[in-house]
Design a protein around this motif. Structure first.
Motif, mmCIF file in Angstrom:
data_model
loop_
_atom_site.group_PDB
_atom_site.id
_atom_site.type_symbol
_atom_site.label_atom_id
_atom_site.label_comp_id
_atom_site.label_asym_id
_atom_site.label_seq_id
_atom_site.Cartn_x
_atom_site.Cartn_y
_atom_site.Cartn_z
ATOM 1 N N ARG A 88 -91.472 39.807 56.656
ATOM 2 C CA ARG A 88 -91.015 38.832 57.643
ATOM 3 C C ARG A 88 -92.177 38.091 58.307
ATOM 4 O O ARG A 88 -91.963 37.305 59.228
ATOM 5 N N MET A 89 -93.377 38.324 57.826
ATOM 6 C CA MET A 89 -94.551 37.643 58.358
ATOM 7 C C MET A 89 -94.988 36.529 57.420
ATOM 8 O O MET A 89 -94.985 36.691 56.200
ATOM 9 N N ASN A 90 -95.354 35.393 57.994
ATOM 10 C CA ASN A 90 -95.938 34.293 57.237
ATOM 11 C C ASN A 90 -97.278 33.935 57.855
ATOM 12 O O ASN A 90 -97.615 34.384 58.951
ATOM 13 N N MET A 91 -98.052 33.125 57.155
ATOM 14 C CA MET A 91 -99.413 32.825 57.601
ATOM 15 C C MET A 91 -99.663 31.335 57.623
ATOM 16 O O MET A 91 -99.212 30.611 56.734
ATOM 17 N N ASP A 92 -100.394 30.891 58.662
ATOM 18 C CA ASP A 92 -100.926 29.534 58.605
ATOM 19 C C ASP A 92 -102.402 29.621 58.236
ATOM 20 O O ASP A 92 -103.072 30.616 58.519
ATOM 21 N N LEU A 93 -102.888 28.574 57.578
ATOM 22 C CA LEU A 93 -104.221 28.586 56.988
ATOM 23 C C LEU A 93 -105.200 27.698 57.738
ATOM 24 O O LEU A 93 -106.253 27.344 57.200
ATOM 25 N N SER A 94 -104.871 27.356 58.986
ATOM 26 C CA SER A 94 -105.779 26.522 59.761
ATOM 27 C C SER A 94 -107.138 27.203 59.922
ATOM 28 O O SER A 94 -107.236 28.427 59.989
ATOM 29 N N MET A 95 -108.189 26.400 59.934
ATOM 30 C CA MET A 95 -109.582 26.841 60.118
ATOM 31 C C MET A 95 -110.143 27.567 58.894
ATOM 32 O O MET A 95 -111.261 28.098 58.967
ATOM 33 N N ARG A 96 -109.411 27.604 57.788
ATOM 34 C CA ARG A 96 -109.864 28.398 56.641
ATOM 35 C C ARG A 96 -110.295 27.556 55.439
ATOM 36 O O ARG A 96 -110.562 28.109 54.362
ATOM 37 N N ASN A 97 -110.400 26.239 55.590
ATOM 38 C CA ASN A 97 -110.813 25.411 54.450
ATOM 39 C C ASN A 97 -112.153 25.826 53.852
ATOM 40 O O ASN A 97 -112.287 25.867 52.627
ATOM 41 N N PRO A 98 -113.187 26.148 54.663
ATOM 42 C CA PRO A 98 -114.468 26.532 54.049
ATOM 43 C C PRO A 98 -114.370 27.782 53.177
ATOM 44 O O PRO A 98 -115.090 27.902 52.175
ATOM 45 N N ARG A 99 -113.499 28.720 53.559
ATOM 46 C CA ARG A 99 -113.348 29.929 52.739
ATOM 47 C C ARG A 99 -112.536 29.650 51.481
ATOM 48 O O ARG A 99 -112.819 30.190 50.413
ATOM 49 N N ILE A 100 -111.519 28.816 51.634
ATOM 50 C CA ILE A 100 -110.620 28.571 50.514
ATOM 51 C C ILE A 100 -111.264 27.673 49.469
ATOM 52 O O ILE A 100 -111.073 27.873 48.263
ATOM 53 N N ASP A 151 -111.504 31.521 43.493
ATOM 54 C CA ASP A 151 -110.639 32.193 42.516
ATOM 55 C C ASP A 151 -109.605 33.097 43.175
ATOM 56 O O ASP A 151 -108.423 33.078 42.823
ATOM 57 N N ALA A 152 -110.069 33.916 44.130
ATOM 58 C CA ALA A 152 -109.167 34.890 44.736
ATOM 59 C C ALA A 152 -108.073 34.198 45.542
ATOM 60 O O ALA A 152 -106.912 34.627 45.528
ATOM 61 N N TRP A 153 -108.428 33.137 46.263
ATOM 62 C CA TRP A 153 -107.402 32.391 47.003
ATOM 63 C C TRP A 153 -106.434 31.701 46.047
ATOM 64 O O TRP A 153 -105.218 31.671 46.290
ATOM 65 N N PHE A 154 -106.955 31.154 44.972
ATOM 66 C CA PHE A 154 -106.095 30.499 43.975
ATOM 67 C C PHE A 154 -105.036 31.482 43.467
ATOM 68 O O PHE A 154 -103.838 31.174 43.433
ATOM 69 N N GLU A 155 -105.465 32.670 43.083
ATOM 70 C CA GLU A 155 -104.542 33.669 42.567
ATOM 71 C C GLU A 155 -103.552 34.115 43.642
ATOM 72 O O GLU A 155 -102.373 34.361 43.369
ATOM 73 N N LEU A 156 -104.028 34.217 44.889
ATOM 74 C CA LEU A 156 -103.160 34.621 45.983
ATOM 75 C C LEU A 156 -102.063 33.593 46.228
ATOM 76 O O LEU A 156 -100.896 33.946 46.445
ATOM 77 N N PHE A 157 -102.412 32.318 46.195
ATOM 78 C CA PHE A 157 -101.411 31.277 46.404
ATOM 79 C C PHE A 157 -100.375 31.262 45.279
ATOM 80 O O PHE A 157 -99.189 31.041 45.523
ATOM 81 N N LEU A 158 -100.817 31.527 44.058
ATOM 82 C CA LEU A 158 -99.858 31.574 42.952
ATOM 83 C C LEU A 158 -98.955 32.788 43.060
ATOM 84 O O LEU A 158 -97.790 32.736 42.677
ATOM 85 N N ALA A 159 -99.482 33.891 43.597
ATOM 86 C CA ALA A 159 -98.687 35.110 43.720
ATOM 87 C C ALA A 159 -97.690 35.033 44.879
ATOM 88 O O ALA A 159 -96.615 35.636 44.814
ATOM 89 N N HIS A 160 -98.042 34.305 45.946
ATOM 90 C CA HIS A 160 -97.190 34.240 47.148
ATOM 91 C C HIS A 160 -97.057 32.799 47.638
ATOM 92 O O HIS A 160 -97.415 32.486 48.786
ATOM 93 N N PRO A 161 -96.535 31.910 46.834
ATOM 94 C CA PRO A 161 -96.498 30.502 47.240
ATOM 95 C C PRO A 161 -95.563 30.216 48.406
ATOM 96 O O PRO A 161 -95.678 29.163 49.043
ATOM 97 N N ASP A 162 -94.658 31.159 48.710
ATOM 98 C CA ASP A 162 -93.656 30.930 49.756
ATOM 99 C C ASP A 162 -94.059 31.486 51.112
ATOM 100 O O ASP A 162 -93.269 31.431 52.055
ATOM 101 N N ARG A 163 -95.295 31.967 51.274
ATOM 102 C CA ARG A 163 -95.660 32.670 52.508
ATOM 103 C C ARG A 163 -96.730 31.948 53.333
ATOM 104 O O ARG A 163 -97.102 32.436 54.402
#
Length: 275
Positions: free
Chosen positions: A193-205, A213-225
């Protein structure tokens, strides 16, 4: 070897039509602040023009008073999803959870308001304060009023919230205090029931202009969160809005189109539908 192959595949994906998210695609901004100090120098018309220029169709706006929300709704074509920002109104940024009778005071604010608030926050909270009565009272209130609570806090805070209030809806600001993909993945799986916003994280992503790579795979695994946001906590952030949003679009364009679209606006509009 794996990363070399992954990056080669990513380069190939970026040449295919399905992987290119349009720069003109709509946006749901999940992390905007608008306070009197900013409003005095960056007015309603400035906000409306900025959001329209960046195709922001809907946005969570955290404000401490009704008037700012009413004026934004009247003066902007962007659909405003209002969150009541009370931590600095009742206390200070980091001690709000110790305010006496916090839950009752926030409940009165909601009852006396002419705005239909959709959430509470953003609340900054460290792990050591997770047992504070004020935090428990706000979790009670969020569940009772069907409100989302935005937390800027440590992982232990999230675990405690769901241990005591499993039905609460949390939007974890900035993908958490320690935004490392393995930890993010762990918490997405722990707390559905938790979702995440990605503000302030552009330099890491998107370091160096190529999505990690790791963020890319994470977004593909959980695109709805996930949702995106700029976090306009100062006037300067409002003035830099277009540049900051373009930095976000730069990594969205490296994702498959359906994933980019989900993160850019579909998740936000699903979680916070129009009345």
């Amino acid at each position: 070897m794996y990363h070399s192959i992954r990056r080669s595949l990513l380069a190939l994906l970026l040449t295919l039509p399905f992987a290119a998210a349009s720069a003109a695609s709509p946006i749901f901004d999940a992390h905007l602040h608008y306070r009197p100090a900013e409003a005095a120098h960056f007015g309603i018309s400035d906000v409306a023009r900025t959001l329209a220029a960046n195709q922001v169709r809907s946005a969570i706006v955290m404000a401490p008073e009704d008037d700012l929300i009413r004026r934004l709704k009247a003066g902007s074509d962007t659909r405003i999803v209002p969150f009541l920002e009370v931590s600095q109104r009742l206390g200070k940024k980091m001690d709000w959870m110790h305010v006496e009778d916090l839950g009752d005071r926030v409940a009165r604010m909601l009852d006396e308001s002419n705005v239909k608030w959709r959430g509470l926050g953003e609340f900054h909270i460290l792990a050591d304060d997770r047992f504070a009565p004020g935090f428990e009272q706000l979790l009670d209130l969020a569940v009772a009023r069907d409100l989302t609570i935005m937390i800027h806090g440590d992982p232990a805070v999230i675990d405690h919230a769901y241990a005591t209030h499993p039905e609460v809806r949390i939007l974890w600001a900035h993908a958490g205090s320690y935004a490392y993909p393995p930890l993010v993945q762990d918490y997405l799986e722990r707390h559905p029931r938790m979702n995440m916003d990605l503000s302030m994280r552009n330099p890491r992503i998107n370091p160096g202009g190529q999505i990690d790579d790791a963020w890319f795979e994470l977004f593909l695994a959980h695109p709805d969160r996930f949702m995106i946001g700029v976090d306009t906590f100062t006037r300067t952030r409002w003035e830099q809005y277009t540049r900051l949003k373009d930095e976000t679009r730069a990594w969205l364009e490296q994702l498959p189109e359906d994933v980019a679209r989900a993160i850019a606006f579909e998740n936000g509009e699903r979680l916070f539908p129009a009345p």
